[in-house]
Write a protein that holds these residues in place. Sequence first.
Motif, short mmCIF file in Angstrom:
data_model
loop_
_atom_site.label_atom_id
_atom_site.label_comp_id
_atom_site.label_asym_id
_atom_site.label_seq_id
_atom_site.Cartn_x
_atom_site.Cartn_y
_atom_site.Cartn_z
N VAL A 48 6.95 -99.02 71.71
CA VAL A 48 5.95 -99.58 73.06
C VAL A 48 4.75 -99.24 72.84
O VAL A 48 4.04 -99.62 72.30
N ALA A 49 4.11 -98.07 72.45
CA ALA A 49 2.75 -97.32 71.89
C ALA A 49 2.83 -96.39 72.06
O ALA A 49 3.78 -95.34 72.67
N ALA A 50 1.93 -95.74 71.29
CA ALA A 50 1.39 -94.39 70.34
C ALA A 50 -0.09 -93.58 70.78
O ALA A 50 -1.04 -95.40 70.92
N LEU A 51 0.00 -92.74 70.75
CA LEU A 51 -1.65 -91.90 71.39
C LEU A 51 -1.88 -90.94 70.13
O LEU A 51 -0.70 -90.04 70.45
N ARG A 52 -2.70 -90.50 69.39
CA ARG A 52 -3.21 -89.27 68.50
C ARG A 52 -3.71 -87.95 69.35
O ARG A 52 -4.71 -89.04 69.65
N TRP A 53 -3.02 -87.63 70.47
CA TRP A 53 -3.58 -87.19 71.63
C TRP A 53 -5.03 -86.50 71.05
O TRP A 53 -6.56 -85.93 71.73
N SER A 54 -5.79 -85.79 69.69
CA SER A 54 -6.78 -85.45 69.38
C SER A 54 -7.57 -86.54 69.56
O SER A 54 -9.38 -86.04 69.91
N VAL A 55 -7.59 -87.11 69.53
CA VAL A 55 -9.00 -88.58 68.90
C VAL A 55 -8.77 -89.88 69.63
O VAL A 55 -9.58 -90.58 69.50
N GLY A 56 -7.82 -89.67 69.99
CA GLY A 56 -7.52 -91.31 71.19
C GLY A 56 -7.06 -92.21 70.53
O GLY A 56 -7.49 -93.17 71.27
N ILE A 57 -7.25 -92.77 69.47
CA ILE A 57 -6.32 -93.36 69.09
C ILE A 57 -5.09 -94.06 69.26
O ILE A 57 -4.12 -93.12 69.79
N THR A 58 -4.93 -95.16 69.27
CA THR A 58 -3.83 -96.18 70.37
C THR A 58 -3.22 -97.01 69.47
O THR A 58 -4.09 -97.51 68.23
N TYR A 59 -1.99 -97.19 69.59
CA TYR A 59 -1.06 -98.18 68.78
C TYR A 59 -0.20 -98.27 69.71
O TYR A 59 0.62 -97.97 70.28
N TYR A 60 -0.16 -100.03 69.42
CA TYR A 60 0.90 -100.91 70.08
C TYR A 60 1.99 -101.88 69.52
O TYR A 60 1.63 -102.38 68.85
N ALA A 61 3.14 -101.63 70.38
CA ALA A 61 4.36 -102.78 69.81
C ALA A 61 2.99 -104.33 70.72
O ALA A 61 2.76 -104.72 70.87
N ASP A 62 3.23 -105.01 69.24
CA ASP A 62 3.28 -106.44 69.53
C ASP A 62 3.43 -106.86 70.81
O ASP A 62 2.63 -107.84 71.60
N SER A 63 4.80 -106.93 71.80
CA SER A 63 5.22 -107.71 72.80
C SER A 63 4.47 -106.82 73.93
O SER A 63 4.97 -107.69 75.00
N VAL A 64 3.66 -106.19 74.10
CA VAL A 64 3.24 -105.04 74.84
C VAL A 64 1.58 -105.49 75.23
O VAL A 64 0.84 -105.43 75.83
N LYS A 65 0.94 -105.68 73.25
CA LYS A 65 -0.22 -105.42 73.27
C LYS A 65 -1.03 -107.20 74.28
O LYS A 65 -0.66 -107.58 74.21
N GLY A 66 -2.31 -105.82 74.70
CA GLY A 66 -2.42 -106.43 75.96
C GLY A 66 -2.45 -106.02 77.36
O GLY A 66 -2.58 -107.13 78.26
N ARG A 67 -1.47 -106.24 77.84
CA ARG A 67 -0.39 -106.00 79.26
C ARG A 67 -0.50 -104.58 79.76
O ARG A 67 -0.03 -104.05 80.40
N PHE A 68 0.07 -103.60 78.32
CA PHE A 68 0.28 -101.98 78.31
C PHE A 68 -1.18 -101.36 77.88
O PHE A 68 -1.49 -101.86 77.37
N THR A 69 -1.15 -100.54 78.18
CA THR A 69 -2.59 -99.28 78.03
C THR A 69 -1.84 -97.46 77.87
O THR A 69 -1.51 -96.83 79.18
N ILE A 70 -2.03 -97.12 77.06
CA ILE A 70 -1.65 -94.89 76.89
C ILE A 70 -2.31 -95.40 76.67
O ILE A 70 -3.96 -95.02 76.37
#
Length: 124
Positions: A48-70
């Motif tokens: 669904v989504a992921a985040l690199r804790w130390s720098v806050g970089i995020t990545y999302y699945a296309d199916s949730v992009k724009g709707r979900f936020t990690i």
Amino acid sequence: QVQLVESGGGLVQPGGSLRLSCVVSGRTFSSYVMGWFRQAPGKEREFVAALRWSVGITYYADSVKGRFTISRDNAKNTVYLQMNSMKAEDTAVYYCAADRSLVITVQARGYDYWGQGTQVTVSS
């Protein structure tokens, strides 16, 4: 060892919102990648989504992009998944996961620690 405890699941109507929380404890995890996955009945676990804790970089699945936020709260050792404009197809058990690698991966097998999961149901 890292422990992950999810909460915040429940029933929501289509178009509604829900926020999941994942409290992280145990060994130092500030360099970890934190991910959210979900698994619907009869389907494989999907990223669904992921985040690199130390720098806050995020990545999302296309199916949730724009709707979900990690996001994360360092003071509370907590990772969140804010879910908006929810759809019936978002219905699943949602899992929080931690990966000791520095690289974000969308593969479930790449994650080292998992929470117990929390049920999310989108229905009218």
